[in-house]
Design a protein around this motif. Sequence first.
Motif, PDB file in Angstrom:
ATOM      1  N   ALA A 186       0.844  -1.129   0.139  1.00 43.05           N
ATOM      2  CA  ALA A 186       0.052   0.011   0.230  1.00 43.05           C
ATOM      3  C   ALA A 186       0.873   1.181  -0.099  1.00 43.05           C
ATOM      4  CB  ALA A 186      -0.903   0.086   1.266  1.00 43.05           C
ATOM      5  N   SER A 222      -4.095  -6.929  -4.447  1.00 39.53           N
ATOM      6  CA  SER A 222      -4.538  -6.341  -3.045  1.00 39.53           C
ATOM      7  C   SER A 222      -3.612  -5.159  -2.752  1.00 39.53           C
ATOM      8  CB  SER A 222      -4.478  -7.302  -1.790  1.00 39.53           C
ATOM      9  OG  SER A 222      -5.390  -8.447  -2.061  1.00 39.53           O
ATOM     10  N   SER A 223      -2.960  -4.498  -3.784  1.00 40.97           N
ATOM     11  CA  SER A 223      -2.284  -3.356  -3.530  1.00 40.97           C
ATOM     12  C   SER A 223      -3.284  -2.181  -3.532  1.00 40.97           C
ATOM     13  CB  SER A 223      -1.098  -2.947  -4.331  1.00 40.97           C
ATOM     14  OG  SER A 223      -0.071  -4.036  -4.423  1.00 40.97           O
ATOM     15  N   SER A 224      -2.787  -1.055  -3.002  1.00 40.32           N
ATOM     16  CA  SER A 224      -3.925   0.203  -2.859  1.00 40.32           C
ATOM     17  C   SER A 224      -3.161   1.550  -2.629  1.00 40.32           C
ATOM     18  CB  SER A 224      -4.874  -0.099  -1.752  1.00 40.32           C
ATOM     19  OG  SER A 224      -4.318  -0.308  -0.613  1.00 40.32           O
ATOM     20  N   ASN A 225      -3.713   2.573  -3.016  1.00 39.07           N
ATOM     21  CA  ASN A 225      -3.213   3.823  -2.734  1.00 39.07           C
ATOM     22  C   ASN A 225      -1.692   4.074  -3.255  1.00 39.07           C
ATOM     23  OD1 ASN A 225      -5.401   4.814  -1.137  1.00 39.07           O
ATOM     24  ND2 ASN A 225      -5.094   3.403   0.017  1.00 39.07           N
ATOM     25  N   THR A 246      -7.682  -6.714  -7.865  1.00 37.11           N
ATOM     26  CA  THR A 246      -7.843  -5.883  -6.690  1.00 37.11           C
ATOM     27  C   THR A 246      -7.029  -4.678  -6.311  1.00 37.11           C
ATOM     28  OG1 THR A 246      -7.079  -7.671  -4.996  1.00 37.11           O
ATOM     29  CG2 THR A 246      -9.155  -7.910  -5.781  1.00 37.11           C
ATOM     30  N   VAL A 247      -6.614  -3.939  -7.012  1.00 42.67           N
ATOM     31  CA  VAL A 247      -5.731  -2.882  -6.860  1.00 42.67           C
ATOM     32  C   VAL A 247      -6.640  -1.491  -7.113  1.00 42.67           C
ATOM     33  CG1 VAL A 247      -3.806  -1.434  -7.983  1.00 42.67           C
ATOM     34  CG2 VAL A 247      -3.652  -4.195  -7.914  1.00 42.67           C
ATOM     35  N   ASP A 248      -6.540  -0.957  -5.927  1.00 38.17           N
ATOM     36  CA  ASP A 248      -7.473   0.169  -5.851  1.00 38.17           C
ATOM     37  C   ASP A 248      -7.032   1.499  -5.469  1.00 38.17           C
ATOM     38  OD1 ASP A 248      -9.374  -1.900  -6.120  1.00 38.17           O
ATOM     39  OD2 ASP A 248      -9.862  -2.326  -3.966  1.00 38.17           O
ATOM     40  N   ASN A 249      -7.481   2.526  -5.925  1.00 40.64           N
ATOM     41  CA  ASN A 249      -7.227   4.072  -5.305  1.00 40.64           C
ATOM     42  C   ASN A 249      -5.885   4.509  -5.920  1.00 40.64           C
ATOM     43  OD1 ASN A 249      -9.853   4.230  -4.015  1.00 40.64           O
ATOM     44  ND2 ASN A 249      -8.955   3.022  -2.323  1.00 40.64           N
ATOM     45  N   CYS A 250      -5.653   4.007  -6.908  1.00 42.07           N
ATOM     46  CA  CYS A 250      -4.322   4.445  -7.397  1.00 42.07           C
ATOM     47  C   CYS A 250      -4.445   5.645  -8.647  1.00 42.07           C
ATOM     48  CB  CYS A 250      -3.493   3.339  -8.264  1.00 42.07           C
ATOM     49  SG  CYS A 250      -3.428   1.878  -7.102  1.00 42.07           S
ATOM     50  N   ALA A 270      -9.918  -3.855 -10.791  1.00 42.81           N
ATOM     51  CA  ALA A 270      -9.434  -2.709 -10.120  1.00 42.81           C
ATOM     52  C   ALA A 270     -10.572  -1.676  -9.975  1.00 42.81           C
ATOM     53  CB  ALA A 270      -8.488  -2.097 -10.776  1.00 42.81           C
ATOM     54  N   ASN A 273      -9.489   3.818  -9.474  1.00 46.76           N
ATOM     55  CA  ASN A 273      -8.059   4.409  -9.826  1.00 46.76           C
ATOM     56  C   ASN A 273      -8.468   5.578 -10.763  1.00 46.76           C
ATOM     57  OD1 ASN A 273      -6.523   2.023  -8.690  1.00 46.76           O
ATOM     58  ND2 ASN A 273      -8.094   0.962  -9.786  1.00 46.76           N
TER      59      ASN A 273
END
Length: 511
Positions: A186, A222-225, A246-250, A270, A273
């Motif tokens: 994250a 599951s990485s984020s931001n 599940t990569v979110d808010n990038c 995702a 993003n």
Amino acid sequence: MKKTLVLAITASVMWISSAEVRAVNYYVNATGGDDNHNGQSDVTAWRTISKVNNYSFQAGDDVYLKCGGTWTEEYLRVDWAGTSGNRVVIGAYYMDEGSEIIGVSGNKPVIDGGTHSTSTLPEQPSGGTYYGLVHVGYRDYITVQNISAKDSRGCGVYFGYSDYGIAENCDVDWIRSSGITFIKSACGQAIGCTAHNVGIGHKYFGDSNWGYAIGGIAYANSSSNLIVKNCLVYECWCEGIGLYGTVDNCVVENNLIYDAQKYGIYLDAAQGNIIRYNLVYGSTNPLFHRVGNFVGAGLGVTDELNVPARSENNEFYGNLVANCIKGMGIGANNHTFKDSAVYNNTFVDNGTGISVYVYPTGSFSNSFVRNNIIWQPNVGVLHDVTKATPGLTWSHNNWSSDPESSYVSGSSDVICAPNLSKTTGWQSLTGGSLNGSDFALQPTSSAIDAGTNLGSPYNHGLNKNSTWPNNVLTFDQNDYGTGWEIGAYVFTGTDVDVNNDGRVNIEDFAG
């Protein structure tokens, strides 16, 4: 007296303890170092990365490799952590008048995994497919900067289960798997990095026994931001920039990507993003072509069949895409693709301007395609949308010809060539030959004042003085004209062909 003495001794012990754990700079010199030294100056520098890997560092200690040096067949393992107030830095240094200066002068230090070959299978690193030449695992607050990683049997720079990691001004070249990679991490950043010849496993060795090269710069699982900004990714056999699983808010912004064989920028499963102000294109180099004379799609968002279906709330705006197999691909894979926006992008001379695929139980909700230029000056297909997509609303797009389909036709569309600065040669590009200003609107463009007002933050469009990847500028749509432009650029009303070369471009503003 005894009590006072005890307090004094306690305070003294605490001061000594604090001094003992202060962060220390360590230096590594590939030609003049000695592993028997203490490593705390250039004069007493270590020689090998092996020494670094076997040393017990304290939290916040930094390691600097001397510019001009090369360390061959060594992997730098970061197994100590920093803190929010005292990050660990793995970086570069040079000497100036007898002093160690943190930064780069001359060539960056190189960590070389071994000579690359397209005829023999490189040995897999002992740490596995995704082991990095600089490898950060389960450690937070690590910065890797000013390092060149090349000829990797695994990754270039890798962060796994490591939050607040930063890769800054790093170069990766001839990478078997992925270039700069974040897995289950994250708040990481890739800033001002260059990735070249990534995914050589795709091209030369296949993937079945080696895992997948997920991108020149990639965030996964599951990485984020995360942020990827001002990076150059070119001539790769994988995605240029990929957000997978599940990569979110990038935020992916201000990057230059060309000759990415798979996709320029790709989102898979995702959410939340933002993809904005990126320049993506393909060249005539056949080595990186995916279909016919084209590289892969410029932009893409979908849910692949082997991952959870969850693509939602993604925004694509202000991007420039040319000479790719598709300008953009959108997929609804057995779920409701919702709350997403494709706004004010410019897609030029791609095999297909824009494609939408709806799988058997897929659908759309509260998603929009607005204010985009889709221009096909050569033989090509405006769109690939073969059935109605309720919930995906199209309007105020500039099509170069009538799309002749109610599926994509919307209110207030413009049907004619958009009159951009560059008018020909989009499918004859060579690597590095396309400028963002080539997409700028000419004074007679039908796209000027023809868009719909989408509100903030979409009101910021590109300034023609921008250069990618390091100096991307924006104007506020609301400050110019009587309405918004269609496409990525804002027309300011002050465009003049100063040098009389037949187009208004960045050269007109050089003086």
